[in-house]
Design an enzyme around this catalytic site. Structure first.
Site, PDB file in Angstrom:
ATOM      1  NE  ARG A  46     -12.392  24.159  81.796  1.00 29.99           N
ATOM      2  CZ  ARG A  46     -12.870  23.802  82.969  1.00 29.99           C
ATOM      3  NH1 ARG A  46     -13.195  22.555  83.187  1.00 29.99           N
ATOM      4  NH2 ARG A  46     -13.026  24.685  83.928  1.00 29.99           N
ATOM      5  CG  ASP A 230      -4.108  29.298 102.583  1.00 30.91           C
ATOM      6  OD1 ASP A 230      -3.883  28.934 101.411  1.00 30.91           O
ATOM      7  OD2 ASP A 230      -4.434  30.460 102.886  1.00 30.91           O
ATOM      8  CG  HIS A 235       2.955  32.020 102.393  1.00 29.20           C
ATOM      9  ND1 HIS A 235       3.545  31.777 101.174  1.00 29.20           N
ATOM     10  CD2 HIS A 235       1.631  32.067 102.165  1.00 29.20           C
ATOM     11  CE1 HIS A 235       2.592  31.684 100.245  1.00 29.20           C
ATOM     12  NE2 HIS A 235       1.419  31.857 100.821  1.00 29.20           N
TER      13      HIS A 235
HETATM   14  P1  NAD Z   1      -9.247  29.876  88.572  1.00 33.12           P
HETATM   15  O1  NAD Z   1     -10.291  28.864  88.899  1.00 33.12           O
HETATM   16  O2  NAD Z   1      -9.603  31.310  88.598  1.00 33.12           O
HETATM   17  O3  NAD Z   1      -8.686  29.573  87.118  1.00 33.12           O
HETATM   18  C1  NAD Z   1      -8.489  28.273  86.661  1.00 33.12           C
HETATM   19  C2  NAD Z   1      -7.965  28.292  85.226  1.00 33.12           C
HETATM   20  O4  NAD Z   1      -7.713  26.951  84.837  1.00 33.12           O
HETATM   21  C3  NAD Z   1      -8.936  28.863  84.194  1.00 33.12           C
HETATM   22  O5  NAD Z   1      -8.181  29.601  83.262  1.00 33.12           O
HETATM   23  C4  NAD Z   1      -9.507  27.615  83.521  1.00 33.12           C
HETATM   24  O6  NAD Z   1      -9.877  27.816  82.169  1.00 33.12           O
HETATM   25  C5  NAD Z   1      -8.344  26.693  83.587  1.00 33.12           C
HETATM   26  N1  NAD Z   1      -8.765  25.287  83.553  1.00 33.12           N
HETATM   27  C6  NAD Z   1      -9.545  24.633  84.441  1.00 33.12           C
HETATM   28  N2  NAD Z   1      -9.718  23.354  84.058  1.00 33.12           N
HETATM   29  C7  NAD Z   1      -9.037  23.185  82.915  1.00 33.12           C
HETATM   30  C8  NAD Z   1      -8.823  22.101  82.025  1.00 33.12           C
HETATM   31  N3  NAD Z   1      -9.344  20.887  82.238  1.00 33.12           N
HETATM   32  N4  NAD Z   1      -8.049  22.308  80.965  1.00 33.12           N
HETATM   33  C9  NAD Z   1      -7.492  23.510  80.718  1.00 33.12           C
HETATM   34  N5  NAD Z   1      -7.652  24.571  81.513  1.00 33.12           N
HETATM   35  C10 NAD Z   1      -8.421  24.417  82.589  1.00 33.12           C
HETATM   36  O7  NAD Z   1      -8.018  29.536  89.533  1.00 33.12           O
HETATM   37  P2  NAD Z   1      -6.926  30.561  90.120  1.00 33.12           P
HETATM   38  O8  NAD Z   1      -7.509  31.247  91.285  1.00 33.12           O
HETATM   39  O9  NAD Z   1      -6.359  31.387  89.036  1.00 33.12           O
HETATM   40  O10 NAD Z   1      -5.821  29.573  90.717  1.00 33.12           O
HETATM   41  C11 NAD Z   1      -4.875  28.874  89.908  1.00 33.12           C
HETATM   42  C12 NAD Z   1      -3.866  28.186  90.812  1.00 33.12           C
HETATM   43  O11 NAD Z   1      -3.172  29.138  91.580  1.00 33.12           O
HETATM   44  C13 NAD Z   1      -4.482  27.225  91.831  1.00 33.12           C
HETATM   45  O12 NAD Z   1      -3.577  26.166  92.038  1.00 33.12           O
HETATM   46  C14 NAD Z   1      -4.582  28.062  93.075  1.00 33.12           C
HETATM   47  O13 NAD Z   1      -4.576  27.289  94.246  1.00 33.12           O
HETATM   48  C15 NAD Z   1      -3.313  28.869  92.946  1.00 33.12           C
HETATM   49  N6  NAD Z   1      -3.349  30.124  93.695  1.00 33.12           N
HETATM   50  C16 NAD Z   1      -4.258  31.090  93.382  1.00 33.12           C
HETATM   51  C17 NAD Z   1      -4.246  32.288  94.080  1.00 33.12           C
HETATM   52  C18 NAD Z   1      -5.197  33.394  93.730  1.00 33.12           C
HETATM   53  O14 NAD Z   1      -5.086  34.448  94.347  1.00 33.12           O
HETATM   54  N7  NAD Z   1      -6.110  33.202  92.811  1.00 33.12           N
HETATM   55  C19 NAD Z   1      -3.316  32.490  95.097  1.00 33.12           C
HETATM   56  C20 NAD Z   1      -2.405  31.483  95.383  1.00 33.12           C
HETATM   57  C21 NAD Z   1      -2.430  30.306  94.673  1.00 33.12           C
END
Ligand code: NAD
Length: 480
Positions: A46, A230, A235
């Site tokens: 975004r 989770d 896992h």
């Molecule tokens: P985050 O909230 O840090 O990042 C979200 C990203 O999505 C940002 O780049 C944001 O700009 C973008 N975004 C949000 N709404 C948007 C929209 N309408 N249009 C375009 N872009 C948009 O999330 P994260 O922690 O990086 O997690 C991402 C995914 O990975 C999730 O499904 C989460 O469950 C999964 N996940 C994350 C982790 C982790 O360690 N962070 C671990 C396992 C799984």
């Protein structure tokens, strides 16, 4: 060998996962010479960053995550030059034509959905609508894949409306871990283990995934999920499958995933008295908060720990339980699978020699490696006294410094996506089968109004988990 030039789009390219895992993994593979000239990585999120802004963001992320490699200024610059950025809205049409215009014809297009799960469907639809989906487009989806069976089915159906199954890469990063793949190499590359790998010789299996950390910034998600959703549904289930599956006829995606699916379908429903749920509470003399304080929900009944005794109804495993346990804020970070063999049928050394069992331990972290506990004579001039010693295959020792360097799971998985190899990714039917087994357990808790047992931060979990084992005359092997 290097992979052919590709376009890789990271939706959510400014998020936590992209910053900590995906981009550092890409950078390490780039430094290892795995990308050919012309490979391109496009961040899409975004924020209104522009390409220069995104490169600065990524440089900073790499300095944090890939400290040593990021010190190489020339490599870092070369990597940053592969990066581009598009500001777009997954729920609207803003930015999509710009993204489409940046992509190259006739190339692998790998689209990482590194965004919250509510955006998976909107992204899939817009990729299609804006003509970005070709035969060589692949999508990579992170956990959580659904919240229960119904939502997982709905998500599979949405993705199937836009992509073939061979284009969908569902990540379970445990499958990318070096030792997890080694588990398959050890099982199916040796003559020694497989003949003993069944209920005649194996007393039981323990799978432990212990975390020392709490929920870190993910409290809101976690409080709706809990350890069962989770960790166990994905896992621990994957580890269980690799331990229990029949030998696939070859190491190819469908052969392996067919065998894993058969294991999940053979799992018995879990009896309520074979489950222990726990939630961490503050411990005297320690600074860490209890779970309820940490997530700011004083009445939360979400489990941060679960231990289960699982039965598999098939010829190989009937009668040999698999015990699973996972929890947060435990005494140490440790993921290990222990395969505990039966005692010898008769001791020729008399009662005093005690009872000894061979244990094959597969350590995922820390200190990745495999140990086989064997019984030998205690050195010395006296009679024969038996002791257990490890036959250690710590990779660092056996393979030297090169062996000690394990690529991060994401490095392996990213390259598999680019190559189109789905062996280490979950198939849709596998995920649904895992939810079908998990759902009744969670529904049982909900209908009974179950409240998790408290356990102190820094402990090994609730005492009931010890009782679960003791009732069977067994004990958990240490977490450290
Ligand atoms: P985050 O909230 O840090 O990042 C979200 C990203 O999505 C940002 O780049 C944001 O700009 C973008 N975004 C949000 N709404 C948007 C929209 N309408 N249009 C375009 N872009 C948009 O999330 P994260 O922690 O990086 O997690 C991402 C995914 O990975 C999730 O499904 C989460 O469950 C999964 N996940 C994350 C982790 C982790 O360690 N962070 C671990 C396992 C799984």
């Amino acid at each position: 060998t290097a992979v052919d030039p590709f376009d890789l789009v990271i939706f959510g390219g400014t998020g936590d996962l992209a910053r900590r895992k995906i981009l550092p993994a890409l950078y390490r593979r780039f430094c290892a010479g795995q990308f050919r000239e012309g490979a391109r990585i496009i961040g899409a999120a975004r924020a209104d960053l522009g390409t220069r802004g995104y490169r600065a963001f990524v440089a900073e992320a790499l300095r944090e995550a890939a400290a040593e490699e990021a010190g190489d200024a020339a490599a870092l610059d070369a990597f940053l030059a592969t990066l581009d950025y598009v500001s777009l809205d997954a729920r609207g049409d803003r930015g999509w034509p710009e993204l489409a215009a940046k992509l190259t014809e006739d190339r692998v297009r790998a689209c990482f959905f590194s965004v919250g799960p509510s955006l998976f469907a909107p992204l899939a639809e817009r990729l299609r609508r804006h003509g970005i989906v070709t035969d060589r487009t692949r999508i990579v989806v992170e956990k959580p894949f659904g919240h229960d069976l119904d939502s997982a089915r709905a998500l599979n159906a949405t993705l199937a409306a836009h992509f073939h199954e061979r284009q969908i890469f569902r990540i379970d990063h445990y499958l990318g871990k070096e030792t997890v793949q080694n588990l398959m190499a050890v099982r199916f590359g040796n003559m020694l283990f497989e003949p003993l790998w069944n209920s005649l010789f194996v007393d039981h299996v323990q799978i432990t995934v212990a975390e020392a950390v709490g929920v870190r910034g993910r409290g809101e998600y976690y409080d709706r999920a809990g350890a069962m959703r989770d960790m166990v549904q994905n896992h621990l289930m994957q580890l269980l499958c690799l331990i229990a599956m029949e030998p696939p006829s070859k190491f190819d995606p469908d052969a392996v995933r067919d065998e894993k699916l058969k294991v999940i379908r053979a799992l018995d429903p879990v009896q309520p008295h074979h489950i222990v749920r726990g939630q961490y509470v503050a411990a005297p003399g320690r600074d860490e908060p209890g779970y309820r304080e940490e997530v700011g929900n004083p009445r939360s009944t979400t489990e941060t720990y679960v231990a289960l005794k699982v039965g598999i109804s098939n010829w190989r495993w009937a009668g040999t339980p698999i015990y699973l346990r996972t929890g947060k804020r435990l005494v140490a970070r440790s993921s290990v699978i222990n395969v505990v063999f039966k005692h010898a049928p008769h001791s020729i050394f008399g009662e005093d020699a005690g009872q000894h069992a061979n244990i094959l331990s597969i350590r995922l972290q820390p200190n990745e490696g495999i140990t086989l506990q064997v019984t030998i004579k205690e050195p010395g001039p006296g009679g024969i006294r038996l002791i257990d010693v490890p036959l250690d295959m710590t990779f660092a020792e056996a393979l030297g410094p090169e062996g000690a360097h394990h690529p991060d799971a994401y490095e392996r998985l990213v390259v598999d996506v680019l190559r189109g190899n789905q062996t280490l990714f979950m198939r849709g039917d596998e995920v649904e089968a895992a939810w079908a087994w998990t759902d009744p357990i969670i529904e049982g808790w909900e209908s009974r109004g179950d409240v998790p047992k408290p356990y102190e931060v820094g402990s090994t979990g609730p005492t009931d988990a010890e009782l679960l084992m003791r009732r069977d005359n067994r004990r958990w092997l240490g977490i450290r």
